[in-house]
Write a protein that holds these residues in place. Structure first.
Motif, mmCIF file in Angstrom:
data_model
loop_
_atom_site.group_PDB
_atom_site.id
_atom_site.type_symbol
_atom_site.label_atom_id
_atom_site.label_comp_id
_atom_site.label_asym_id
_atom_site.label_seq_id
_atom_site.Cartn_x
_atom_site.Cartn_y
_atom_site.Cartn_z
ATOM 1 N N CYS A 80 0.827 -1.357 -0.054
ATOM 2 C CA CYS A 80 -0.042 -0.009 -0.149
ATOM 3 C C CYS A 80 0.853 1.074 0.137
ATOM 4 O O CYS A 80 0.596 2.088 -0.847
ATOM 5 C CB CYS A 80 -0.865 0.072 1.315
ATOM 6 N N GLY A 81 1.784 1.277 0.838
ATOM 7 C CA GLY A 81 2.979 2.389 0.969
ATOM 8 C C GLY A 81 3.421 2.629 -0.568
ATOM 9 O O GLY A 81 3.369 3.875 -0.901
ATOM 10 N N THR A 82 3.764 1.542 -1.160
ATOM 11 C CA THR A 82 4.405 1.789 -2.451
ATOM 12 C C THR A 82 3.230 2.303 -3.552
ATOM 13 O O THR A 82 3.676 3.300 -4.391
ATOM 14 C CB THR A 82 4.977 0.584 -3.123
ATOM 15 N N VAL A 83 2.247 1.906 -3.318
ATOM 16 C CA VAL A 83 0.832 2.231 -4.420
ATOM 17 C C VAL A 83 1.103 3.844 -3.897
ATOM 18 O O VAL A 83 0.946 4.622 -4.953
ATOM 19 C CB VAL A 83 -0.295 1.742 -4.119
ATOM 20 N N VAL A 84 0.792 4.223 -2.894
ATOM 21 C CA VAL A 84 0.652 5.725 -2.428
ATOM 22 C C VAL A 84 1.732 6.614 -3.093
ATOM 23 O O VAL A 84 1.614 7.781 -3.853
ATOM 24 C CB VAL A 84 0.516 5.958 -1.153
ATOM 25 N N VAL A 85 3.119 5.992 -2.847
ATOM 26 C CA VAL A 85 4.096 6.918 -3.125
ATOM 27 C C VAL A 85 4.291 6.706 -4.959
ATOM 28 O O VAL A 85 4.376 7.928 -5.455
ATOM 29 C CB VAL A 85 5.692 6.189 -2.750
ATOM 30 N N GLY A 135 20.124 4.161 8.764
ATOM 31 C CA GLY A 135 19.639 3.082 9.711
ATOM 32 C C GLY A 135 17.949 2.717 9.374
ATOM 33 O O GLY A 135 17.275 2.551 10.465
ATOM 34 N N LEU A 136 17.613 2.470 8.157
ATOM 35 C CA LEU A 136 16.455 2.122 7.899
ATOM 36 C C LEU A 136 16.236 0.630 7.523
ATOM 37 O O LEU A 136 15.111 0.006 7.255
ATOM 38 C CB LEU A 136 16.011 2.921 6.672
ATOM 39 N N LEU A 143 11.619 -0.794 2.327
ATOM 40 C CA LEU A 143 11.119 -1.646 1.173
ATOM 41 C C LEU A 143 10.234 -0.634 0.389
ATOM 42 O O LEU A 143 9.963 -0.898 -0.941
ATOM 43 C CB LEU A 143 10.236 -2.580 1.937
ATOM 44 N N ILE A 144 9.351 0.133 0.981
ATOM 45 C CA ILE A 144 8.643 1.310 0.322
ATOM 46 C C ILE A 144 9.512 1.780 -0.737
ATOM 47 O O ILE A 144 9.016 1.953 -2.012
ATOM 48 C CB ILE A 144 7.766 1.962 1.106
ATOM 49 N N ILE A 145 10.618 2.427 -0.347
ATOM 50 C CA ILE A 145 11.615 3.193 -1.203
ATOM 51 C C ILE A 145 12.134 2.513 -2.240
ATOM 52 O O ILE A 145 12.087 2.865 -3.338
ATOM 53 C CB ILE A 145 12.769 3.751 -0.394
ATOM 54 N N LEU A 213 13.459 -9.986 -3.938
ATOM 55 C CA LEU A 213 14.909 -9.801 -3.577
ATOM 56 C C LEU A 213 15.105 -8.427 -2.844
ATOM 57 O O LEU A 213 16.048 -8.513 -1.942
ATOM 58 C CB LEU A 213 15.544 -9.326 -5.031
ATOM 59 N N TYR A 214 14.401 -7.555 -2.947
ATOM 60 C CA TYR A 214 14.364 -6.118 -2.064
ATOM 61 C C TYR A 214 13.998 -6.675 -0.788
ATOM 62 O O TYR A 214 14.765 -6.325 0.419
ATOM 63 C CB TYR A 214 13.597 -5.207 -2.507
ATOM 64 N N ALA A 215 12.908 -7.382 -0.707
ATOM 65 C CA ALA A 215 12.530 -7.719 0.651
ATOM 66 C C ALA A 215 13.363 -8.695 1.436
ATOM 67 O O ALA A 215 13.410 -8.453 2.709
ATOM 68 C CB ALA A 215 11.064 -8.583 0.473
ATOM 69 N N LEU A 216 14.268 -9.572 0.572
ATOM 70 C CA LEU A 216 15.258 -10.448 1.180
ATOM 71 C C LEU A 216 16.255 -9.695 2.118
ATOM 72 O O LEU A 216 16.713 -9.868 2.878
ATOM 73 C CB LEU A 216 15.612 -11.570 0.242
ATOM 74 N N THR A 217 16.744 -8.601 0.898
ATOM 75 C CA THR A 217 17.891 -7.853 1.384
ATOM 76 C C THR A 217 18.039 -6.852 2.132
ATOM 77 O O THR A 217 18.645 -6.581 3.233
ATOM 78 C CB THR A 217 18.500 -7.263 -0.112
#
Lengths: 277, 294
Positions: A80-85, A135-136, A143-145, A213-217
């Motif tokens: 949802c965050g990614t959709v909004v951004v 520090g994120l 993940l949203i970014i 892959l992002y979620a994993l890393t």
């Protein structure tokens, strides 16, 4: 080759039968996974997967002992965050591309197309370094970014194609009636491309939901999306196929349902460019 | 008056700037950073050690046997997967363009693999290929195609092929849908005229259908090549590159180097090399799309 009526016997042989075979190939693995997921774990290795005596045991275990609820929640926030951004940044940009001509427009548009072509693996490492410095790491925001790197350029392209479909004369008429540019965008263009916005939003949601892959890393203990959770099942529980396939079904469900709901509009949006090109 | 004119010339840039600034920050700067890292000896567990080594990482890559293995696999993998997807997609599209009662259902169901997360796809096929209980072995044993169960993913001889089948399965609906859209844009009157002239179905396909969809074919092949080349998550989950190096591809190798060995300098160099190789395809694509944009 065109749509025409074939005699029934011939049609069954050269259309229905091959189509059915292709569908078996397409859906077979999915069905097999589902059947495995409702088979009792003890029966799985003796009698093989079977729909007879179906049980939702694997699914309840998934939520009670593995904690899939939290993973679903993480995925939901990130998507949802990614959709909004993605939508909020791309709508004004797309309007600008669709309605104005200005210096550097073509190059800028190509830049956004180009981003879609670049290997993700090129971005994973610096994003990891960046998130560590900020520090994120292991937050939803990271993940949203990261997902926005894919969502923004894609969303701009979809929105431009939808907005180009709305006649310019409509916003010009609104401006003659006293609307400002932004007023015309808000009152005329946005409502008209509402369906396009929904389709784009849903596509971003699906890709973010499925992203791995992002979620994993960039994720970790606190933020573990559903795709990472599904993958973790492979490692942690050696041969518990019932549990794993149940995880696969749960993980795939939201995106599949959304996709089937809006597929017509999505596909027309996606294929338009290619067919015209 | 000047104010509005100024406003008018600034407005497009003002509306673009949020997206452009964010993209610069999260895409272009990181890309440059990858290029920068590739020129350094940078291993994550030695954080203070960021020595400039020039092109050493690239030279090392070109002398690295695994680099060449990965490159070879990338070429095989794209060279087999894309034609297989295209052919299966074309057949499916031609079928979906026929008149049969359950067409809408078939069209809706065919694209399901597209919506599935690649992790789920990988997991599903690992289960299918399982050497003891997998349905693939069961199926082929019953048909008499093999004499004993094959550990598809654990055998270096079959692993890459097994993955190619999975990727073909995942991607052919894309072609089917794109080609179908192309088929539907061909005017029916062309076929009617051809039938009146007595052209056979085959000649109609050759002279009307193929030229009519050639644009879509080229675009979707280019687009798909870029996507298939870039995505390695299915392989990563299914085999992690193994057994040995038998399913390594370039992006996977770059990722594994960085993630497992934490060697960001070398991993970046591999990623940059891979990107440069892919640029050729991207250029061809852009040239086509550039025409369409105008």
């Amino acid at each position: 080759m065109a749509l025409r009526k074939l005699p029934l016997g011939r049609r069954l042989l050269i259309v229905d039968l091959p189509m059915a075979l292709i569908l078996v190939f397409t859906l077979g693995p999915y069905l097999w996974m589902f059947i495995t997921s409702v088979t009792d774990e003890s029966k799985l290795f003796t009698e093989g997967p079977s729909i007879i005596g179906a049980t939702i045991d694997n699914y309840t275990r998934l939520f009670r002992t593995v904690g899939f609820g939290d993973n679903l929640f993480d995925s939901l926030i990130v998507s949802c965050g990614t959709v909004v951004v993605g939508l909020s940044l791309s709508i004004t940009a797309a309007y600008s591309f669709s309605r104005f001509s200005f210096r550097g427009k073509k190059i800028l548009m190509l830049q956004f197309l180009l981003i879609n072509m670049f290997p993700l693996v090129l971005l994973i490492l610096p994003l990891f370094v960046l998130m560590r410095v900020l520090g994120l790491l292991d937050t939803h925001l990271a993940l949203i970014i990261a997902n926005s790197t894919v969502a923004i350029p894609f969303s701009i392209w979809m929105m431009v194609s939808y907005m180009n479909g709305i006649p310019k004369s409509l916003d010009e008429a609104a401006m003659t009636d006293g609307c400002t540019r932004l007023g015309a965008l808000r009152r005329v263009v946005l409502p008209l491309c509402g369906p396009g916005i929904v389709a784009t939003g849903i596509y971003i949601f699906i890709t973010s939901w499925n992203e791995y892959l992002y979620a994993l890393t960039l994720g970790g203990r606190n933020v573990r999306t559903i795709t990472v959770a599904v993958q973790t099942l492979i490692g942690e529980y050696e041969v518990q196929w019932g549990l794993m396939t149940a995880g696969g079904i749960v993980g795939a469900m939201p995106a599949t349902v959304l996709f089937l709901l809006v597929q017509k509009r999505l596909i027309s949006g996606l294929t338009q460019g290619a067919v015209k090109g | 008056m000047t104010g509005t004119r100024l406003g008018r010339s600034v407005l497009p840039y003002a509306m673009l700037s949020p997206a452009v600034i964010v993209t610069l920050a999260i895409v272009f700067l990181p890309m440059l950073q990858t290029a920068w890292m590739s020129l350094h000896d940078y291993v994550l567990f030695r954080p203070n050690d960021f020595t400039f080594v020039g092109l050493d990482n690239f030279i090392a890559a070109l002398q690295d046997e695994v680099f060449w293995i990965s490159l070879k696999h990338t070429v095989i993998w794209i060279g087999v997967t894309i034609p297989a997807q295209l052919l299966l997609g074309l057949v499916t599209a031609l079928l979906l363009n026929q008149n049969f009662p359950w067409r809408p259902v078939a069209r809706a169901l065919i694209i399901i693999p597209w919506a599935l997360p690649s992790v789920v796809i990988a997991l599903m096929w690992v289960w299918i290929y399982d050497s003891n209980y997998g349905v693939m072995n069961d199926f082929m044993l019953r048909l008499g195609l093999i004499e004993q169960a094959v550990p598809w993913l654990a055998d270096p001889k079959t692993a890459l092929g097994a993955i190619i089948l999975t990727l073909t399965w995942q991607g052919f609906p894309f072609f089917a849908v794109m080609i179908l859209a192309g088929l539907q844009s061909i005017p029916r009157s062309y076929y009617e005229a051809a039938s009146i002239d007595g052209a056979s179905t085959w000649r109609q396909f050759w002279h009307i259908t193929l030229p009519g969809i050639s644009g879509v074919l080229v675009t979707s092949v280019l687009l798909r090549t870029i996507w298939v080349a870039n995505s390695f998550d299915v392989i990563f989950v299914m085999t992690g590159g193994g057994p040995g190096y038998s399913t390594y591809t370039l992006p996977l190798y770059a990722f594994v180097k960085a993630r497992t060995n934490l060697d960001f300098g070398y991993g970046s160099a591999l990623a940059v090399l891979f990107t440069l190789l892919l640029m050729g395809v991207v250029m061809v694509y852009l040239r086509r799309t550039g025409k369409a944009v105008q």
